[in-house]
Structures are given as C-alpha cells and as structure tokens.
Scaffold this motif. Structure first.
Motif, PDB file in Angstrom:
ATOM      1  N   TRP A 210       6.379  -0.836  11.866  1.00  0.00           N
ATOM      2  CA  TRP A 210       6.476  -1.043  10.429  1.00  0.00           C
ATOM      3  C   TRP A 210       5.821  -2.345   9.959  1.00  0.00           C
ATOM      4  CZ3 TRP A 210       6.639   0.546   5.745  1.00  0.00           C
ATOM      5  CH2 TRP A 210       6.986  -0.334   4.714  1.00  0.00           C
ATOM      6  N   PRO A 211       5.956  -3.484  10.656  1.00  0.00           N
ATOM      7  CA  PRO A 211       5.335  -4.719  10.160  1.00  0.00           C
ATOM      8  C   PRO A 211       3.833  -4.586   9.901  1.00  0.00           C
ATOM      9  CG  PRO A 211       6.862  -5.221  11.925  1.00  0.00           C
ATOM     10  CD  PRO A 211       6.754  -3.729  11.876  1.00  0.00           C
ATOM     11  N   PHE A 212       3.148  -3.750  10.696  1.00  0.00           N
ATOM     12  CA  PHE A 212       1.723  -3.526  10.455  1.00  0.00           C
ATOM     13  C   PHE A 212       1.522  -2.642   9.220  1.00  0.00           C
ATOM     14  CE2 PHE A 212       2.087  -4.338  15.029  1.00  0.00           C
ATOM     15  CZ  PHE A 212       1.168  -5.359  15.183  1.00  0.00           C
ATOM     16  N   HIS A 213       2.330  -1.610   9.094  1.00  0.00           N
ATOM     17  CA  HIS A 213       2.182  -0.680   7.966  1.00  0.00           C
ATOM     18  C   HIS A 213       2.689  -1.294   6.665  1.00  0.00           C
ATOM     19  CE1 HIS A 213       1.344   3.198   6.286  1.00  0.00           C
ATOM     20  NE2 HIS A 213       2.590   3.373   5.866  1.00  0.00           N
ATOM     21  N   ALA A 214       3.557  -2.302   6.780  1.00  0.00           N
ATOM     22  CA  ALA A 214       4.082  -2.971   5.584  1.00  0.00           C
ATOM     23  C   ALA A 214       2.966  -3.587   4.759  1.00  0.00           C
ATOM     24  CB  ALA A 214       5.098  -4.041   5.988  1.00  0.00           C
ATOM     25  N   VAL A 215       1.876  -3.967   5.417  1.00  0.00           N
ATOM     26  CA  VAL A 215       0.737  -4.531   4.694  1.00  0.00           C
ATOM     27  C   VAL A 215       0.222  -3.524   3.664  1.00  0.00           C
ATOM     28  CG1 VAL A 215      -1.654  -5.328   4.932  1.00  0.00           C
ATOM     29  CG2 VAL A 215       0.084  -6.048   6.592  1.00  0.00           C
ATOM     30  N   HIS A 216       0.112  -2.279   4.054  1.00  0.00           N
ATOM     31  CA  HIS A 216      -0.350  -1.238   3.119  1.00  0.00           C
ATOM     32  C   HIS A 216       0.650  -1.041   1.982  1.00  0.00           C
ATOM     33  CE1 HIS A 216      -2.238   2.337   1.559  1.00  0.00           C
ATOM     34  NE2 HIS A 216      -1.154   3.057   1.786  1.00  0.00           N
ATOM     35  N   HIS A 217       1.919  -1.092   2.301  1.00  0.00           N
ATOM     36  CA  HIS A 217       2.951  -0.845   1.293  1.00  0.00           C
ATOM     37  C   HIS A 217       3.202  -2.058   0.399  1.00  0.00           C
ATOM     38  CE1 HIS A 217       4.889   3.133   1.940  1.00  0.00           C
ATOM     39  NE2 HIS A 217       4.219   3.051   3.097  1.00  0.00           N
TER      40      HIS A 217
ATOM     41  N   SER B  70       1.314  -3.310  -1.768  1.00  0.00           N
ATOM     42  CA  SER B  70       0.673  -3.181  -3.082  1.00  0.00           C
ATOM     43  C   SER B  70       1.712  -2.937  -4.162  1.00  0.00           C
ATOM     44  CB  SER B  70      -0.334  -2.029  -3.076  1.00  0.00           C
ATOM     45  OG  SER B  70      -1.413  -2.283  -2.223  1.00  0.00           O
ATOM     46  N   GLU B  71       1.706  -3.780  -5.164  1.00  0.00           N
ATOM     47  CA  GLU B  71       2.612  -3.616  -6.300  1.00  0.00           C
ATOM     48  C   GLU B  71       1.906  -3.012  -7.502  1.00  0.00           C
ATOM     49  OE1 GLU B  71       4.242  -7.482  -6.937  1.00  0.00           O
ATOM     50  OE2 GLU B  71       5.573  -7.363  -5.180  1.00  0.00           O
ATOM     51  N   GLN B  72       0.568  -2.956  -7.443  1.00  0.00           N
ATOM     52  CA  GLN B  72      -0.232  -2.305  -8.477  1.00  0.00           C
ATOM     53  C   GLN B  72      -1.014  -1.193  -7.798  1.00  0.00           C
ATOM     54  OE1 GLN B  72      -2.092  -6.100  -9.750  1.00  0.00           O
ATOM     55  NE2 GLN B  72      -1.365  -5.584 -11.806  1.00  0.00           N
ATOM     56  N   LEU B  73      -0.400  -0.044  -7.686  1.00  0.00           N
ATOM     57  CA  LEU B  73      -0.949   1.042  -6.872  1.00  0.00           C
ATOM     58  C   LEU B  73      -2.077   1.766  -7.611  1.00  0.00           C
ATOM     59  CD1 LEU B  73      -0.245   2.223  -4.055  1.00  0.00           C
ATOM     60  CD2 LEU B  73       1.018   4.006  -5.253  1.00  0.00           C
ATOM     61  N   ASP B  74      -3.229   1.842  -6.979  1.00  0.00           N
ATOM     62  CA  ASP B  74      -4.330   2.653  -7.486  1.00  0.00           C
ATOM     63  C   ASP B  74      -5.256   2.985  -6.322  1.00  0.00           C
ATOM     64  OD1 ASP B  74      -5.862   0.392  -7.027  1.00  0.00           O
ATOM     65  OD2 ASP B  74      -6.019  -0.164  -9.133  1.00  0.00           O
ATOM     66  N   TRP B  75      -6.413   3.598  -6.617  1.00  0.00           N
ATOM     67  CA  TRP B  75      -7.288   4.088  -5.553  1.00  0.00           C
ATOM     68  C   TRP B  75      -7.725   2.973  -4.601  1.00  0.00           C
ATOM     69  CZ3 TRP B  75     -12.229   2.495  -4.473  1.00  0.00           C
ATOM     70  CH2 TRP B  75     -12.861   1.711  -5.447  1.00  0.00           C
ATOM     71  N   LEU B  76      -7.936   1.756  -5.127  1.00  0.00           N
ATOM     72  CA  LEU B  76      -8.420   0.666  -4.293  1.00  0.00           C
ATOM     73  C   LEU B  76      -7.364   0.195  -3.293  1.00  0.00           C
ATOM     74  CD1 LEU B  76     -10.828  -1.179  -3.733  1.00  0.00           C
ATOM     75  CD2 LEU B  76      -9.938  -2.758  -5.464  1.00  0.00           C
ATOM     76  N   SER B  77      -6.091   0.354  -3.637  1.00  0.00           N
ATOM     77  CA  SER B  77      -5.026  -0.083  -2.726  1.00  0.00           C
ATOM     78  C   SER B  77      -4.962   0.776  -1.463  1.00  0.00           C
ATOM     79  CB  SER B  77      -3.671  -0.080  -3.446  1.00  0.00           C
ATOM     80  OG  SER B  77      -3.373   1.196  -3.954  1.00  0.00           O
ATOM     81  N   THR B  78      -5.680   1.901  -1.457  1.00  0.00           N
ATOM     82  CA  THR B  78      -5.779   2.709  -0.236  1.00  0.00           C
ATOM     83  C   THR B  78      -6.300   1.875   0.923  1.00  0.00           C
ATOM     84  OG1 THR B  78      -6.412   4.568  -1.652  1.00  0.00           O
ATOM     85  CG2 THR B  78      -6.691   4.865   0.719  1.00  0.00           C
ATOM     86  N   PHE B  79      -7.200   0.947   0.624  1.00  0.00           N
ATOM     87  CA  PHE B  79      -7.880   0.182   1.663  1.00  0.00           C
ATOM     88  C   PHE B  79      -7.075  -1.017   2.138  1.00  0.00           C
ATOM     89  CE2 PHE B  79     -11.149   2.401  -0.719  1.00  0.00           C
ATOM     90  CZ  PHE B  79     -11.883   2.996   0.297  1.00  0.00           C
ATOM     91  N   ARG B  80      -5.952  -1.294   1.502  1.00  0.00           N
ATOM     92  CA  ARG B  80      -5.113  -2.397   1.981  1.00  0.00           C
ATOM     93  C   ARG B  80      -4.386  -1.917   3.235  1.00  0.00           C
ATOM     94  NH1 ARG B  80      -0.957  -6.002  -1.580  1.00  0.00           N
ATOM     95  NH2 ARG B  80      -2.755  -5.859  -3.005  1.00  0.00           N
ATOM     96  N   SER B  81      -4.882  -2.328   4.366  1.00  0.00           N
ATOM     97  CA  SER B  81      -4.334  -1.827   5.631  1.00  0.00           C
ATOM     98  C   SER B  81      -4.619  -2.819   6.742  1.00  0.00           C
ATOM     99  CB  SER B  81      -4.955  -0.469   5.966  1.00  0.00           C
ATOM    100  OG  SER B  81      -4.414   0.067   7.154  1.00  0.00           O
ATOM    101  N   HIS B  82      -3.692  -2.934   7.677  1.00  0.00           N
ATOM    102  CA  HIS B  82      -3.880  -3.831   8.818  1.00  0.00           C
ATOM    103  C   HIS B  82      -4.772  -3.139   9.853  1.00  0.00           C
ATOM    104  CE1 HIS B  82      -2.992  -6.561  12.125  1.00  0.00           C
ATOM    105  NE2 HIS B  82      -2.453  -7.375  11.239  1.00  0.00           N
ATOM    106  N   PRO B  83      -5.718  -3.869  10.475  1.00  0.00           N
ATOM    107  CA  PRO B  83      -6.599  -3.255  11.480  1.00  0.00           C
ATOM    108  C   PRO B  83      -5.844  -2.549  12.603  1.00  0.00           C
ATOM    109  CG  PRO B  83      -7.384  -5.445  10.912  1.00  0.00           C
ATOM    110  CD  PRO B  83      -6.052  -5.280  10.225  1.00  0.00           C
ATOM    111  N   VAL B  84      -4.711  -3.095  13.027  1.00  0.00           N
ATOM    112  CA  VAL B  84      -3.929  -2.440  14.082  1.00  0.00           C
ATOM    113  C   VAL B  84      -3.465  -1.061  13.622  1.00  0.00           C
ATOM    114  CG1 VAL B  84      -1.795  -2.546  15.430  1.00  0.00           C
ATOM    115  CG2 VAL B  84      -3.194  -4.606  15.136  1.00  0.00           C
ATOM    116  N   ASN B  85      -3.070  -0.957  12.369  1.00  0.00           N
ATOM    117  CA  ASN B  85      -2.659   0.324  11.795  1.00  0.00           C
ATOM    118  C   ASN B  85      -3.806   1.330  11.887  1.00  0.00           C
ATOM    119  OD1 ASN B  85      -0.635   1.078   8.850  1.00  0.00           O
ATOM    120  ND2 ASN B  85      -1.644   2.475  10.251  1.00  0.00           N
ATOM    121  N   GLU B  86      -5.012   0.878  11.533  1.00  0.00           N
ATOM    122  CA  GLU B  86      -6.183   1.758  11.528  1.00  0.00           C
ATOM    123  C   GLU B  86      -6.598   2.155  12.941  1.00  0.00           C
ATOM    124  OE1 GLU B  86      -7.713   3.012   8.717  1.00  0.00           O
ATOM    125  OE2 GLU B  86      -5.922   2.151   7.795  1.00  0.00           O
TER     126      GLU B  86
END
Length: 270
Positions: free
Chosen positions: A125-132, A134-150
């Motif tokens: 979860w700590p890695f995936h928390a980076v994606h979550h 985002s407090e202003q959710l839109d298409w660009l927030s898709t890319f907010r992700s930790h490299p380990v998650n990817e």
C-alpha cells in the motif's frame, strides 16, 4: 527517430488534446482554467514515468521473458520465428488474432483487478498510496504513480501472457487498450454509463475508488469490467450519489521527491 523526452512530450500533449477536451466539453472543467494546485506535481510524475519508469519496466519485462522463454525453447517449445523473435506458441498463440486480443483484454483486466487489490494490502500500500494521494482527480492524475508500483504491476501482468503463449501483437494491444481506458476512467466527468453501469467501468464508478468516504475504501478495483468487483464483493456504486472528497487519510509529501521516498519512510517509521 524521436528521443524519449520528445516521445513523452508528444504523448502527453496528445492525451491532453483528447482527454482535456472531454473534461472541458462534457465534464466538470467547463468554463474553468486548468487546475493549478497539483498540476506541476502530476506533470513531473507523467514525465518521469513516461521516460524513466517506462524504460525500467521494459528491462524488467525483458528479463522476465528471457527467464520464462529460455527453458521453454530449450525444452522444445516452438516459440520463436525464423529471426529468433518470440511469436507465441500453443493453442493460444495460434488462435486468430482477434480472438487472442479479446482473450488478452479480458485476462489483462482480471489480472489488473487482483494486482490492484494486492497493492491495497499493507506491505504494498505505501507504494500505491502515491497514486491515491491525488486530491484533484482528473485524467492527468492517472500518471501519479510510484515506479515500484509500475514495475511490479507490469511483471505481474506479463508473466501469464508469456506462459500462456499469447502472440506479441495480442500482448501489446491488451495493455495499450486497458491503459487508455484507465486514463478515461480517471477523467473529471460524472459519466455513469446509465443502463451499462455494471457492464463497463465508468469514470463515476472509478472515482468512488479514490474517495476518502469510509464506505468506499477498498472498493471498485476493476479497470474495465465491473464484473470482477461484483463477483468478489468489492463493488460500491450508489445511485444518485457522486464522490467529491479524494485522497488518502495518511500524511504524504506534496512534492515528487517526497512521494518517491514515502514508502520507505513509512516502513521505517513503522
């Protein structure tokens, strides 16, 4: 040949044209300027993941392919063409391409569902928390992700495709289509898809997944087919309501470097 940086810029501009138009014509950004609070952070995430993380994922998947396919080829499985390139094998690899693509999309979505659930467990979860975050959710927030998650996610998804013998074309089309659809369901629109609300994941369906509301936490993991959430009891899609409070309950840095270090700092503090 385009450099990785130019490719990343062209890709982001193309997505901005498509999904930015969707949000400003049909969504909640009509008549509003692009958001400013987290725009810079998400642009840094997008650029880094399109250039560096994509390369790291390629290296990891290539190493996985060598580790899986070498014993198969040595064991007599006819998985390479005349040029020594992987072509697929077995009943799956010799099926019509359209059928492989359908199977690859369904399998890919099923694997994404479980990969997503696994990253909501305590250790990942700590890695995936980076994606979550985002407090202003839109298409660009898709890319907010930790490299380990990817990296872990792509290795998890690639292994079954290699073991089952899908052709390279089908193996490429599946993540490409699912990736584009993932961007759509993050878009700042309130689409529910009406009578098809439980046939395809809609932006409204997925936005509940990012909600801080207690009843929505650890719900709606599917990327394309709500079927998986319905089957495994993780569906939350109330009629007449829409989420408005996005993010996570734990503290997290609001800059890129801090978010890259967040999983390790959190583990150390534990």
């Amino acid at each position: 040949m385009l450099t990785p940086l130019v490719q990343a810029v062209v890709s982001i501009l193309f997505l901005l044209l498509v999904f930015g138009t969707v949000e400003h014509v049909f969504g909640n950004k009509r008549g509003r300027l692009p958001r400013g609070k987290e725009l810079g952070l998400d642009l840094v995430h997008a650029a880094f993941n399109q250039i560096v993380t994509k390369w790291l994922v390629g290296v990891a998947v290539f190493a996985l392919a060598v580790a899986i396919l070498t014993p198969l080829v040595v064991g007599g499985v006819n998985a390479l063409d005349a040029k020594g390139q992987f072509k697929g094998f077995g009943p799956v690899g010799t099926a019509p391409l359209w059928l492989q693509c359908v199977g690859a999309v369904v399998l890919g979505d099923f694997l994404l569902y479980w990969n997503h659930r696994i990253f909501h467990r305590a250790r990942l979860w700590p890695f995936h928390a980076v994606h979550h975050s985002s407090e202003q959710l839109d298409w660009l927030s898709t890319f907010r992700s930790h490299p380990v998650n990817e990296i872990v996610g792509n290795v998890f998804l690639s292994a079954p495709f290699l073991l089952l013998g899908f052709s390279p074309a089908a193996s490429f089309i599946s993540p490409a289509l699912l990736g584009l659809y993932t961007i759509l369901v993050h878009a700042d629109v309130d689409w529910t898809f009406g009578p098809f609300r439980y046939v395809l994941v809609s932006p409204a369906f997925h936005r509940w997944h990012h909600s801080k509301a207690p009843e929505a936490i650890d719900r709606n993991f599917a990327s394309l087919l709500p079927l998986w959430d319905l089957l495994f009891g993780t569906c939350y899609f109330p009629l007449g309501l829409k989420p408005s409070d996005f993010g996570i309950h734990e503290p997290i840095s609001r800059n890129w470097f801090g978010q890259m270090l967040h999983p390790f700092r959190r583990k150390r503090s534990r």
